[in-house]
Write a protein that holds these residues in place. Structure first.
Motif, PDB file in Angstrom:
ATOM      1  N   ARG B  56       0.843  -1.191   0.000  1.00 59.44           N
ATOM      2  CA  ARG B  56       0.000   0.000   0.000  1.00 59.44           C
ATOM      3  C   ARG B  56       0.884   1.249   0.000  1.00 59.44           C
ATOM      4  NH1 ARG B  56      -5.233   0.665   2.627  1.00 59.44           N
ATOM      5  NH2 ARG B  56      -4.992  -1.323   3.675  1.00 59.44           N
ATOM      6  N   LYS B  58       1.624   4.869   1.158  1.00 55.82           N
ATOM      7  CA  LYS B  58       1.281   5.479   2.437  1.00 55.82           C
ATOM      8  C   LYS B  58       1.634   6.959   2.475  1.00 55.82           C
ATOM      9  CE  LYS B  58       0.994   3.349   5.957  1.00 55.82           C
ATOM     10  NZ  LYS B  58      -0.044   2.784   6.806  1.00 55.82           N
ATOM     11  N   GLN B  80       4.313   0.404   1.660  1.00 57.79           N
ATOM     12  CA  GLN B  80       4.340  -0.512   2.806  1.00 57.79           C
ATOM     13  C   GLN B  80       4.212  -1.947   2.329  1.00 57.79           C
ATOM     14  OE1 GLN B  80       1.182  -0.135   5.777  1.00 57.79           O
ATOM     15  NE2 GLN B  80       2.678  -0.749   7.345  1.00 57.79           N
TER      16      GLN B  80
END
Ligand code: FES
Lengths: 370, 121
Positions: B56, B58, B80
């Motif tokens: 993901r 971030k 991430q």
């Protein structure tokens, strides 16, 4: 079938020394997708109760996880089910990707926190029946754990006797944060039933009790919740040994699952030292606490302790002193998953590696019952 | 001599904030578009080998002091890992929590004529 859309781990990038033997995974979590998943395994009374009350699930954690449902981000099946709810997807992403020999299912359902006793018992049985039909029947590499109601030890013993007739069940399962230390006498019917069935008891990370999750109260963060889980494992080891459970049930074997392992040597040193001066409190013990621990317990590796110097891991293994003590586990589909080719550092090699990755679990669990 | 620069797809196929895996000569790379600036790295986490492209994008969570209000800054190319959550800065490949020891290899990316090019030199 989900295999075609899998985002498989990059296994070819930097694998450790492979083990010639099939890896055995001692900790995999299947989840009912929703309460509807369990309805076929509940009586009309409880289906009606669920529908009228709107019951969706037992109370969950007080600590929001780092990732939704504590799952690897790539463990969400493309069909929309929750992670761990699709046996076909789990087979492809776990069993087939890593060519596992066996994988032990450990359902984490919160029936231990349901106050309605009859409903809690019904839910535990339903989880076992669902595990049998949706998972064990779906692939011969799955093995099961019998979930029980520790708050109702006699009912738990009854469920063990019922479910253990299926030889694909290889252990009885408890969660480490229970309502009281498991050595207490009212829990003994559970251990008696496990021994009668020839099954070990697995004690797994987590819990649903009302006790604070640390010995000093409620912390603030999931970071503390997760890291501090070892406190509960230590307490259960102290209790089971001190209360004489292994004198009363000499055949009892216990797997500590997802508790780490590097903390064990100093606990044994401290426990033995204090026992020498305090043995009158527990005169039923006939040997040092560490001897009971090393004889009756085994530990799974995940979450792998990762000292900055991997050589220190060898020191820890040396301090534990038994090379049949650790059993590999992934914790699939959770975010703290340990990859079979990467989690155990390459400093652990040869026979020692084969034992941890495969042979120790094959010796501890009776996979051939089935 | 073959060029080290590879066309990995149409710029429009790299949505802002959505990491995407591309393969070049059998090797996997993750490409990330952060507000129109593109970044690329090997698509394998140095920890246990997860595909970073399943991770993901971030923002950066910061607090000036203990108990100070938490700030969430967008705009950095932070990615991430989908497994244990290590966060990497694709601008330089370093891991936020262990920049000296945990790094990923990053590569220059250029967008020309609506195409995205990664230089693997
Ligand atoms: S594999 Fe990426 S953080 Fe562990």
């Amino acid at each position: 079938m989900a295999a075609a859309v899998l985002s498989a781990p990059a296994v070819a990038e930097a694998p450790s020394e492979p083990t010639a033997l099939g890896v055995i995974d001692c900790d995999v979590h299947p989840y009912p997708n929703t309460i509807d998943t369990l309805k076929p395994f509940l009586s009309a009374r409880w289906v009606q109760y669920i529908e009228q009350s709107g019951f969706a699930a037992p109370p969950g954690t007080r600590y929001p996880k780092g990732f939704e449902l504590a799952a690897r981000r790539d463990a969400w099946p493309p069909n929309g089910l929750r992670p761990g709810a699709d046996p076909d997807f789990a087979r492809a992403q776990l069993l087939d990707t890593w060519n596992l020999q066996y994988a032990v299912l450990v359902p984490l359902y919160g029936h231990g926190s349901v106050h309605n006793d009859d409903f809690a018992i019904a839910l535990a049985t339903a989880v076992n029946e669902w595990q049998t039909h949706d998972w064990l029947d779906s692939d011969p590499r799955w093995r099961g754990s019998i979930v029980v109601t520790p708050q109702l030890p006699e009912a738990a013993a009854q469920e063990i006797r019922r479910a253990a007739k299926d030889p694909r069940y290889v252990q009885v399962m408890l969660v480490v944060r229970g309502q009281a230390p498991y050595g207490k006498r009212h829990y003994h019917p559970i251990f008696e039933a496990a021994c009668d069935a020839g099954l070990p008891v697995g004690i797994h990370f987590g819990g649903w009790g009302t006790n604070p999750i640390t010995a000093t109260g409620w912390p603030s963060y999931y970071l503390e919740d997760h890291t501090g889980m070892t406190q509960a494992f230590e307490a259960q080891v102290l209790s089971l040994v001190s209360e004489g459970v292994f004198e009363k049930f000499p055949d009892l074997r216990v797997a500590l699952i997802e508790g780490g392992f590097a903390w064990l040597p100093p606990l044994m040193w401290r426990f033995d030292k204090n026992y020498k001066g305090l043995r009158e409190e527990v005169p039923w013990l006939r040997k040092l606490p560490s001897e009971y621990i090393l004889e009756h317990f085994r530990m799974t590796t995940q979450p792998m302790d990762e000292p900055p110097n991997p050589q220190h891991l060898l020191h820890i293994l040396d301090m534990i002193g038994r090379d049949d003590f650790l059993m590999f586990a992934t914790d699939y589909p959770h975010w703290d998953f340990d990859a079979p080719d990467r989690a155990l550092p390459s400093v652990v090699r040869g026979e020692q590696r084969d034992k941890i990755m495969s042979l120790n679990a094959a010796a501890f669990y009776d996979f051939e019952r089935a | 001599m073959t060029s080290s620069v590879h066309d990995v797809g149409a710029a429009a196929s790299f949505q802002v904030g959505k990491p995407r895996r591309v393969e070049v000569q059998g090797r996997g790379f993750v490409v990330l578009n952060v507000g129109g600036a593109h970044f690329a790295a090997r698509d394998v986490c140095p920890h246990q080998g997860a595909r970073l492209s399943d991770g993901r994008c971030k923002g950066h969570v910061l607090a000036a002091a203990v108990g100070a209000p938490l700030a969430y800054h967008r705009g950095r190319a932070l990615l991430q890992c989908p497994w244990h959550g290590w966060i990497f800065d694709l601008a330089n490949g370093s891991c936020l929590t262990d920049p000296e020891r945990a790094r990923i290899r990053t590569y220059p990316v250029h967008v020309r004529g609506g195409r995205v090019f990664v230089d693997l030199a």
